[in-house]
Design a protein around this motif. Structure first.
Motif, PDB file in Angstrom:
ATOM      1  N   UNK A 162       0.829  -1.208   0.000  1.00 43.41           N
ATOM      2  CA  UNK A 162       0.000   0.000   0.000  1.00 43.41           C
ATOM      3  C   UNK A 162       0.862   1.256   0.000  1.00 43.41           C
ATOM      4  N   UNK A 163       1.939   1.232   0.775  1.00 43.22           N
ATOM      5  CA  UNK A 163       2.834   2.388   0.820  1.00 43.22           C
ATOM      6  C   UNK A 163       3.522   2.598  -0.529  1.00 43.22           C
ATOM      7  N   UNK A 164       4.001   1.513  -1.135  1.00 40.57           N
ATOM      8  CA  UNK A 164       4.672   1.619  -2.439  1.00 40.57           C
ATOM      9  C   UNK A 164       3.705   2.110  -3.511  1.00 40.57           C
ATOM     10  N   UNK A 165       2.446   1.670  -3.445  1.00 47.20           N
ATOM     11  CA  UNK A 165       1.436   2.129  -4.402  1.00 47.20           C
ATOM     12  C   UNK A 165       1.215   3.625  -4.254  1.00 47.20           C
ATOM     13  N   UNK A 166       1.149   4.087  -3.025  1.00 47.51           N
ATOM     14  CA  UNK A 166       0.958   5.512  -2.785  1.00 47.51           C
ATOM     15  C   UNK A 166       2.085   6.350  -3.364  1.00 47.51           C
ATOM     16  N   UNK A 167       3.306   5.885  -3.202  1.00 41.91           N
ATOM     17  CA  UNK A 167       4.451   6.626  -3.743  1.00 41.91           C
ATOM     18  C   UNK A 167       4.413   6.653  -5.267  1.00 41.91           C
ATOM     19  N   UNK A 168       4.028   5.537  -5.880  1.00 44.31           N
ATOM     20  CA  UNK A 168       3.994   5.461  -7.340  1.00 44.31           C
ATOM     21  C   UNK A 168       2.898   6.345  -7.917  1.00 44.31           C
ATOM     22  N   UNK A 169       1.831   6.543  -7.157  1.00 43.28           N
ATOM     23  CA  UNK A 169       0.693   7.323  -7.639  1.00 43.28           C
ATOM     24  C   UNK A 169       0.875   8.823  -7.442  1.00 43.28           C
ATOM     25  N   UNK A 170       1.916   9.218  -6.717  1.00 45.42           N
ATOM     26  CA  UNK A 170       2.144  10.642  -6.505  1.00 45.42           C
ATOM     27  C   UNK A 170       2.489  11.327  -7.827  1.00 45.42           C
ATOM     28  N   UNK A 171       2.061  12.576  -7.999  1.00 47.54           N
ATOM     29  CA  UNK A 171       2.343  13.316  -9.248  1.00 47.54           C
ATOM     30  C   UNK A 171       3.856  13.467  -9.467  1.00 47.54           C
TER      31      UNK A 171
END
Length: 484
Positions: free
Chosen positions: A475-484
């Motif tokens: 979940x944390x890695x997904x959040x980082x990848x989704x950042x602009x």
């Protein structure tokens, strides 16, 4: 060992002893090595001429000729004539080989490695016993009538189907017969098909895979089990140096098909540690031509096992069927009691799962989670939580670790433009390396990242959670990848 008559007499005595004592015997033969180990091995550098000459006097070929002449079976002239005839035959064969064209390119060199005949595999995967034979094997209720099954149950039913439809299939390994396997996966097989086809072996992985080598070469279809992935490494050269190379070095003239079932990967609770929770598959993915299946869902497991057996039949494939221990008896997906991880049993006539094809869950356009094994369940759970926050993710289950489903990977990567590889194996040498390389080779223009377990052995108890990939990590890695 250098005297044929003495060797025969010793072998007869040993056989008589084995029969009378009902126990094994070791026949220790003393041989002679003529010439050095290699062309660069000059024996005169470390042995005396007297020692070398004495060895030639013990040459088994010359000693056998002496015995034949002394017994009146042949004359010295007969021996020389036969020797010269064989010399001429070898010389002629050598001349013919020299005149043959050499291998012209990489494709010709690699042709025997992994012949693929998808239409034959598809047909073989659908092969089934007749209705009466299936009823005899399963009883009154066929597995497709049982309702949703666990991963372990689905593999068990597939093994029954395969044994019922193929008399050449043999299932063997440590505790697979009377006990039915450590996790019950082979329960009932010996009772149904007898001890000649389903049997226990010594606790020796080299012997298990060695037996599979001989059985496959003899026209049988072995399905050996390695009880835990960590124990495969004790005998891995039986796959790398023997099974996977036979077709290659014989130009396809010989083959030893087999499907090696391996209980493995991590997240097993109750007991474990490194030897029961090994999460490294690098040594398998490095073997040319080896097929590595990694089913996560029960329905995929049954279909993929049939595909592996069909590939072994039609193509002579050597397959490793990697079974996630932690998912064997898992029933639920999102919440306790939802039974979301169970699945109906697909009968043999159902569409098979081709080698090197993935399975997609969802049609989200924001993120593609690429994973396998235990990572499938974790990724699906994370995808639901991401959806609650407005992020639509899809999950690609690779299903096959060799060959990788690259076409599916590229398609699903292009669909979202963002790829997170969820890899439960180690960061160094893990599956994620091959996936990111495939994206780079194809010129993927989107964003890609990976999240993996640590480069560590798996410790006992709760400490394992510190080095294994978790849903929070995903979940944390997904959040980082989704950042602009």
């Amino acid at each position: 060992g250098c005297d044929l008559v003495d060797t025969y007499r010793a072998a007869v005595r040993a056989a008589e002893w084995v029969r009378s004592h009902r126990a094994p015997a070791l026949l220790h033969l003393r041989m002679v090595r003529l010439l050095g180990h290699a062309g660069s091995d000059a024996e005169v550098g470390y042995r005396t001429r007297a020692e070398i000459t004495a060895d030639y006097q013990r040459d088994p070929l010359l000693r056998t000729a002496e015995i034949l002449v002394a017994s009146g079976t042949v004359t010295p002239e007969d021996v020389i004539e036969r020797y010269e005839a064989m010399r001429a035959e070898v010389a002629k064969a050598a001349e013919e080989v020299v005149d043959e064209p050499g291998l012209g390119d990489a494709a010709q060199v690699m042709a025997p490695l992994a012949p693929r005949h998808p239409h034959l595999v598809s047909r073989g995967a659908a092969r089934t016993a007749d209705a009466e034979a299936r009823r005899a094997a399963f009883g009154d209720r066929l597995p497709e009538q049982e309702g949703p099954l666990t991963l372990a149950q689905s593999i068990n039913r597939a093994l029954v189907d395969l044994c019922a439809s193929r008399p050449e299939v043999m299932v063997f390994g440590e505790d697979v017969a009377r006990k039915g396997g450590v996790y019950g996966v082979t329960r009932g097989l010996q009772r149904r098909f007898g001890g000649a086809r389903v049997f226990d072996t010594p606790l020796d992985e080299q012997s298990i895979l060695g037996l599979a080598l001989g059985a496959g070469l003899s026209g049988l279809l072995p399905v050996p089990e390695i009880q835990y992935l960590a124990y495969l490494h004790n005998a891995e050269d039986q796959l790398r140096g023997e099974a996977a190379t036979l077709r290659f070095f014989s130009q396809g003239r010989y083959r030893n098909p087999m499907v090696v079932r391996v209980a493995g990967l991590a997240y097993q609770k109750g007991f474990g540690g490194h030897f029961h929770n090994d999460n490294s598959v690098a040594v398998l993915r490095d073997i040319p031509g080896l097929v590595v299946a990694a089913p996560a869902r029960p329905d995929d497991a049954a279909a993929m096992l049939r595909t592996c057996v069909a590939a072994a039949e039609s193509d002579g494939s050597v397959c490793v069927f990697l079974e996630p221990i932690a998912l064997y008896h898992t029933r639920d997906l999102h919440a306790e009691g939802d039974e979301g991880w169970l699945a109906p049993y697909p009968p043999p006539v159902a569409p098979h799962v081709p080698v090197g094809t993935g399975r997609v869950y969802g049609d989200g356009s924001d993120l593609t989670l690429v994973t396998f094994g235990n990572g499938v369940r974790m990724s699906l759970r994370v995808a639901r939580r991401l959806a609650a926050g407005g992020v639509r993710a899809r999950v690609l289950d690779l299903r096959w670790l060799a060959p990788l489903p690259v076409a599916d990977l590229l398609r699903e990567a292009d669909a979202t433009g963002r790829v997170l590889v969820v890899d439960e194996t180690r960061r160094a040498g893990g599956v994620s390396e091959g996936l990111l390389a495939a994206l780079a080779d194809a010129g993927f223009a989107g964003r890609a990242a990976r999240v993996t377990s640590e480069d560590s052995f798996i410790p006992l108890g709760p400490a394992a959670q510190h080095v294994l990939l978790s849903e929070a990590d995903i979940e944390q890695a997904a959040g980082l990848l989704l950042q602009p």
